[in-house]
Design a protein around this motif. Structure first.
Motif, PDB file in Angstrom:
ATOM      1  N   LEU A 139       0.966  -1.120  -0.195  1.00  0.00           N
ATOM      2  CA  LEU A 139       0.147   0.105  -0.075  1.00  0.00           C
ATOM      3  C   LEU A 139       0.838   1.142   0.057  1.00  0.00           C
ATOM      4  O   LEU A 139       1.847   1.214   0.747  1.00  0.00           O
ATOM      5  CB  LEU A 139      -1.062  -0.020   1.248  1.00  0.00           C
ATOM      6  CG  LEU A 139      -1.947  -1.158   1.282  1.00  0.00           C
ATOM      7  CD1 LEU A 139      -2.618  -1.084   2.723  1.00  0.00           C
ATOM      8  CD2 LEU A 139      -3.086  -0.788   0.192  1.00  0.00           C
ATOM      9  N   GLY A 140       0.520   2.318  -0.852  1.00  0.00           N
ATOM     10  CA  GLY A 140       1.406   3.440  -1.079  1.00  0.00           C
ATOM     11  C   GLY A 140       2.452   3.234  -1.866  1.00  0.00           C
ATOM     12  O   GLY A 140       2.664   4.162  -3.027  1.00  0.00           O
ATOM     13  N   ILE A 141       3.077   2.189  -1.961  1.00  0.00           N
ATOM     14  CA  ILE A 141       4.339   1.915  -2.816  1.00  0.00           C
ATOM     15  C   ILE A 141       4.011   1.804  -4.191  1.00  0.00           C
ATOM     16  O   ILE A 141       4.414   2.645  -5.066  1.00  0.00           O
ATOM     17  CB  ILE A 141       5.251   0.797  -2.394  1.00  0.00           C
ATOM     18  CG1 ILE A 141       5.807   0.809  -0.952  1.00  0.00           C
ATOM     19  CG2 ILE A 141       6.427   0.630  -3.360  1.00  0.00           C
ATOM     20  CD1 ILE A 141       6.651   1.984  -0.761  1.00  0.00           C
ATOM     21  N   THR A 142       2.938   1.096  -4.545  1.00  0.00           N
ATOM     22  CA  THR A 142       2.513   0.759  -5.667  1.00  0.00           C
ATOM     23  C   THR A 142       1.876   2.083  -6.412  1.00  0.00           C
ATOM     24  O   THR A 142       1.935   2.445  -7.527  1.00  0.00           O
ATOM     25  CB  THR A 142       1.349  -0.189  -5.796  1.00  0.00           C
ATOM     26  OG1 THR A 142       1.786  -1.549  -5.093  1.00  0.00           O
ATOM     27  CG2 THR A 142       0.801  -0.454  -7.248  1.00  0.00           C
ATOM     28  N   GLU A 143       0.852   2.815  -5.465  1.00  0.00           N
ATOM     29  CA  GLU A 143       0.466   4.185  -5.967  1.00  0.00           C
ATOM     30  C   GLU A 143       1.358   5.212  -6.378  1.00  0.00           C
ATOM     31  O   GLU A 143       1.232   5.793  -7.358  1.00  0.00           O
ATOM     32  CB  GLU A 143      -0.481   4.511  -4.933  1.00  0.00           C
ATOM     33  CG  GLU A 143      -1.869   4.203  -4.520  1.00  0.00           C
ATOM     34  CD  GLU A 143      -1.740   2.602  -3.940  1.00  0.00           C
ATOM     35  OE1 GLU A 143      -2.516   1.693  -4.084  1.00  0.00           O
ATOM     36  OE2 GLU A 143      -0.667   2.319  -3.396  1.00  0.00           O
ATOM     37  N   ILE A 144       2.562   5.028  -5.312  1.00  0.00           N
ATOM     38  CA  ILE A 144       3.420   6.229  -5.930  1.00  0.00           C
ATOM     39  C   ILE A 144       4.352   5.755  -7.304  1.00  0.00           C
ATOM     40  O   ILE A 144       4.394   6.745  -8.042  1.00  0.00           O
ATOM     41  CB  ILE A 144       4.844   6.234  -4.623  1.00  0.00           C
ATOM     42  CG1 ILE A 144       4.217   6.907  -3.557  1.00  0.00           C
ATOM     43  CG2 ILE A 144       5.874   7.103  -5.216  1.00  0.00           C
ATOM     44  CD1 ILE A 144       4.962   6.956  -2.442  1.00  0.00           C
ATOM     45  N   VAL A 145       4.419   4.765  -7.419  1.00  0.00           N
ATOM     46  CA  VAL A 145       5.068   4.357  -8.726  1.00  0.00           C
ATOM     47  C   VAL A 145       4.238   4.428  -9.985  1.00  0.00           C
ATOM     48  O   VAL A 145       4.705   5.080 -10.932  1.00  0.00           O
ATOM     49  CB  VAL A 145       5.468   2.656  -8.633  1.00  0.00           C
ATOM     50  CG1 VAL A 145       6.029   2.154 -10.010  1.00  0.00           C
ATOM     51  CG2 VAL A 145       6.453   2.370  -7.641  1.00  0.00           C
TER      52      VAL A 145
END
Length: 366
Positions: free
Chosen positions: A301-307
């Protein structure tokens, strides 16, 4: 008692309690990241995008997710059938859901597989070592398609219209994931090398971990645990390689699940009226999924969205649109399976409690 037996003694409740600090800290980090992304993207814009949601397409994402879970369960059932014995399909689905719940709440998705093996042992009588090896085999099937996808992602990044710093950073992460896949695959062929590497790694990092956490971890116990995991993985890996029918079928199902996951993400964008170009979308989604394999936050969560935000901007899709689509997709792919996993866990807790009570009453009568 061996490390595997100790793991099998772990209950669903103790699993959560043992990992409570890691779970709490990781979700605090997730919330902080989401707060920053929402603040920068604009909450009003995200809500405006969500207000346009096509409920039919949104509902389809849940149907697709159910199909993914059923295919995943079918793949695991095939593995169990080849290794030992498999419970009925309904219970294979239920036990898998508890595993998804465990993976979704722990950093790096490390909790689900031991939990799956424990419940399989309690319910079906499958030895913990066999159950855990089956979960390792199940995960290996997901790695082979991603080795090919990693290479395609590297080629795509090189040709992508990004700044040199962003390119180098993403290439570094993808190469790191790709290298990890290769090491894992090599582990399946060379058990002795893997055990030696694990021991050296533990010996190198343990002093720093002990100092940082102010706890004293038993080096020999850690090595024994690592060797147990490696041995289980090696056993399951060789079984897959030797059984060509199982190998082909497992990889095919993994590819189908990957395609359905990709379709689900695309449906989420379509639901808010966004139609990303197909080729760039596949590239962005693949890179985001590859990076989610890194041991980071629960569900990445969060990592995928940033990428995804960083990679979608060059093709004209803005951050608020990515976050709105991601929110819909996460409801279907993360929240929905997690809730089902909680319900499945409570179901098996009830069954095991009843079984243990019956055994206790039998002892009293005798």
């Amino acid at each position: 008692m061996t490390s595997s037996e100790k793991s099998s003694a772990q209950t669903i409740y103790s699993f959560i309690l043992d990992n409570k600090y890691a779970i709490i800290v990781s979700f605090i980090i997730v919330l902080a990241m989401l707060f920053v992304m929402i603040a920068l993207s604009g909450l009003d814009s995200i809500i405006a995008n969500l207000s346009r949601t096509n409920l039919f397409l949104f509902g389809l994402t849940f149907i697709v997710q159910i199909i993914v879970i059923l295919l995943w369960a079918y793949r695991w059932k095939i593995i169990l059938y080849h290794m030992h014995d498999s419970p009925g399909f309904k219970n294979v689905v239920g036990i898998l859901l508890t595993s998804i719940f465990g993976n979704n709440i722990t950093p790096g998705a490390i909790g689900g597989e031991p939990l799956r093996a424990y419940i399989l042992k309690e319910y079906n009588g499958t030895p913990f070592e066999v159950g855990f090896a089956s979960t390792m085999a199940d995960r290996v099937f997901e790695m082979f398609p991603f080795v090919v996808i990693s290479l395609l992602a590297i080629i795509s990044i090189i040709t992508w219209n990004l700044g040199i710093v962003s390119k180098l950073f993403l290439l570094f992460l993808i190469v790191a994931v790709f290298s990890l896949f290769l090491i894992v695959i090599y582990t399946g062929f060379n058990k002795e090398w893997s055990m030696n590497l694990a021991e050296k790694t533990i010996n190198f990092f343990l002093p720093f971990i002990n100092k940082f956490t102010r706890k004293t971890y038993n080096q020999s116990h850690l090595v024994e645990t690592a060797n147990g995991y490696i041995n289980n993985f090696n056993t399951s890996f060789r079984m897959m390689i030797e059984d060509k029918h199982l190998f082909v079928k497992g990889i095919f199902l993994a590819l189908v699940c990957w395609f359905l996951d990709l379709s689900n993400s695309y449906l989420a964008f379509m639901a808010i009226g966004i139609h990303p170009p197909i080729a760039p979308f596949i590239t962005v989604y693949t890179i985001a999924i590859l990076l989610s394999f890194l041991p980071t936050l629960p569900g990445s969560l969060g990592i995928t969205e940033i990428v995804m935000i960083a990679l979608f901007v060059p093709v004209g899709i803005f951050a608020d649109q990515v976050l709105a689509a991601s929110a819909l997709e996460r409801l279907a792919s993360y929240v929905f399976p997690t809730v089902l996993g909680i319900l499945a866990s409570l179901y098996y807790v009830k069954i095991f409690s009843k079984k243990h009570l019956e055994k206790k009453n039998e002892k009293l009568i005798n």
